[in-house]
Every structure is written in C-alpha cells, then in structure tokens.
Write a protein that holds these residues in place. Sequence first.
Motif, PDB file in Angstrom:
ATOM      1  N   LEU A 108       0.954  -1.391   0.152  1.00 32.93           N
ATOM      2  CA  LEU A 108       0.159  -0.114   0.025  1.00 32.93           C
ATOM      3  C   LEU A 108       0.921   1.248  -0.115  1.00 32.93           C
ATOM      4  CD1 LEU A 108      -3.002  -0.709   2.438  1.00 32.93           C
ATOM      5  CD2 LEU A 108      -3.159  -0.201   0.292  1.00 32.93           C
ATOM      6  N   LYS A 109       1.934   1.365   0.761  1.00 30.32           N
ATOM      7  CA  LYS A 109       2.872   2.467   0.614  1.00 30.32           C
ATOM      8  C   LYS A 109       3.342   3.049  -0.630  1.00 30.32           C
ATOM      9  CE  LYS A 109       4.749   1.452   5.318  1.00 30.32           C
ATOM     10  NZ  LYS A 109       6.013   1.309   6.288  1.00 30.32           N
ATOM     11  N   GLN A 110       3.461   2.147  -1.533  1.00 32.63           N
ATOM     12  CA  GLN A 110       3.648   2.583  -2.836  1.00 32.63           C
ATOM     13  C   GLN A 110       2.755   2.855  -3.848  1.00 32.63           C
ATOM     14  OE1 GLN A 110       2.969   0.597  -6.004  1.00 32.63           O
ATOM     15  NE2 GLN A 110       1.486  -0.665  -4.683  1.00 32.63           N
ATOM     16  N   ILE A 174      -2.838  -1.894  -8.919  1.00 31.05           N
ATOM     17  CA  ILE A 174      -2.911  -3.073  -7.770  1.00 31.05           C
ATOM     18  C   ILE A 174      -2.113  -2.810  -6.792  1.00 31.05           C
ATOM     19  CG2 ILE A 174      -3.064  -5.532  -7.387  1.00 31.05           C
ATOM     20  CD1 ILE A 174      -3.183  -5.998 -10.313  1.00 31.05           C
ATOM     21  N   ALA A 175      -2.709  -3.116  -5.501  1.00 31.25           N
ATOM     22  CA  ALA A 175      -1.758  -3.038  -4.154  1.00 31.25           C
ATOM     23  C   ALA A 175      -2.498  -4.167  -3.399  1.00 31.25           C
ATOM     24  CB  ALA A 175      -2.133  -1.541  -3.592  1.00 31.25           C
ATOM     25  N   THR A 176      -1.668  -4.495  -2.445  1.00 27.25           N
ATOM     26  CA  THR A 176      -2.027  -5.588  -1.570  1.00 27.25           C
ATOM     27  C   THR A 176      -1.959  -5.236  -0.039  1.00 27.25           C
ATOM     28  OG1 THR A 176       0.087  -6.814  -1.466  1.00 27.25           O
ATOM     29  CG2 THR A 176      -1.464  -7.520  -2.896  1.00 27.25           C
ATOM     30  N   GLY A 177      -2.333  -5.563   1.040  1.00 28.26           N
ATOM     31  CA  GLY A 177      -2.193  -5.346   2.300  1.00 28.26           C
ATOM     32  C   GLY A 177      -3.145  -6.374   3.274  1.00 28.26           C
ATOM     33  N   THR A 178      -2.984  -6.085   4.368  1.00 25.26           N
ATOM     34  CA  THR A 178      -4.049  -6.793   5.382  1.00 25.26           C
ATOM     35  C   THR A 178      -5.230  -6.099   5.383  1.00 25.26           C
ATOM     36  OG1 THR A 178      -3.570  -5.554   7.434  1.00 25.26           O
ATOM     37  CG2 THR A 178      -2.038  -7.437   7.096  1.00 25.26           C
TER      38      THR A 178
END
Length: 267
Positions: A108-110, A174-178
């Motif tokens: 997510l930070k990017q 696209i982004a990934t995270g909890t």
Amino acid sequence: MFKKISSTANPAIKRLLQLQEKSRARKKEGVFVVEGQREIEMALKGGYEIPEVFIVEDLISEEKLERIFRRRKMPQITALTAEVYEKIAYRGSTEGIIAIIKTRDTGLKQLELPQKNLLILVAEAPEKPGNIGALLRTADAAGVDVVLIANPRTDIFNPNIIRSSVGCVFTNRIATGTTGEIIEFLQRNKIEIYAAALQASKNYSEIDYTGSCAIIVGTEATGLSREWVENSSQNIIIPMQGHIDSMNVSVAAGILIFEAKRQRGFQ
C-alpha cells in the motif's frame, strides 16, 4: 544469432519451471514468468522491465521481436526447440514466446492514488487464481481506479492469475495489504466503504456510488470478515431470486461495479 537450448535438463529451463511453479522462487529472485505475445506487450505498456525472453524461432521471428520491443531495450533472447517449449508452456496452442519479468512492490505504501473521484474494488482473501483473474478483467473493463487485495492467499504474479486475467494484472493499479491496513488506508483517504455482506444490508441499487468509494467483496464460501462489516459505511446486498444466497465473487463484483459506473454516467 541467439543462444539455443535443446534440453529440458538445461539449468535455465529448470529455473524457468521453478519460477512458474513456486511463489518462493519468484519472491527470492524478484521476477515472474509471462507467456504469450499479448500479455508481454501489455506488461511493456504497463512499464514492466523484461530482462529475458525465450522463443521458438519458427514461431517468433527477429522482426516480430523488434516490433514487440520497439523503442525499448531488447532483452536477452534464448531460442528453444519446439519440444523444450512444449514442456514449459502452459497453453495448448503455443505462441512461441515466454518472458521473465521483474516484479513490482504491491504494498500500500507504494500506491499513488489518482487525483479524482475514486472507484476502488477490494477483494478479501481471494484464493482461486481464476477468480482473481476474472476480478482483474472486470476491473479493467469497468475502468476501476484501483484494485486492492486484502489478506492475499497467493502472489499476484502467479502464472495462473496472469493467464486468467489475460494480462489485466498489468492494466490495473493493484496493491495488497491486510484487511486492517486497507481499512485504515480507505478511511484516511476519506473513501466510503460499501461491503457486500448479508448483515444489516441495503439493496445495492439504493446506494449512491457517485462519490469516492470502495466496493468490498469476499469469497463465496466465507464472505467478508467482521472487520469489514463493522467498518463499512453501509453493507450492501444483491437480492437473490433463486435457491442460493451467494454467487461467484467476480460476477457479484461486476454487478456492483457497473452499477457504480452507471450512476457516474460511465465516466
């Protein structure tokens, strides 16, 4: 003249197979494998770096390679015999080209959000590559701004996801995270959360999706976690008229996303 490989026992072929089959190998090297001219061209358009390509010379000429990589740095090219290629190709009808591509950070930070009225799709814990690929195709078709994967069960560069998405891995942001990270991210950016859930839900067609919002979908088997239900702006439901109370996640996402696009005049 290209370097040529005629044996599946060659270390380069063994490495290629490891990258196709093992998420750990992809993460360790920071690369993944893409098969097919269309998908490779989409990766190039998406700005991905391609250091290596494997081809069957009878199927992919040097002129075609130059067209694919026009005005871009030509990768290292290795020619394979048709027999070797058939051993490593996923598709029954081969196109004669496979690329090794450098991964990107999907944290997510990017993620850079476009400065506009956002429409975001969030999928929690999708497991089947075919469903993930279908979600990405739906997101691309609708022009969704961002796709977020919460608690991913597989890495986004799995060859089965790339294949089932027909390259839409490269056309979506696209982004990934909890789940917790993504909820905090959405709330911090003042994005309304509409969670597809049975509890305390409104008919999806009664919701106003014209402001910045995220549509959240879960798996067909377990639905969404309690975190989403408790943190949503409004839980939404697609009324069922048959005997089942759920549908395929990509179908549900398509219905919800295109209702949002309809309300926005498909802008």
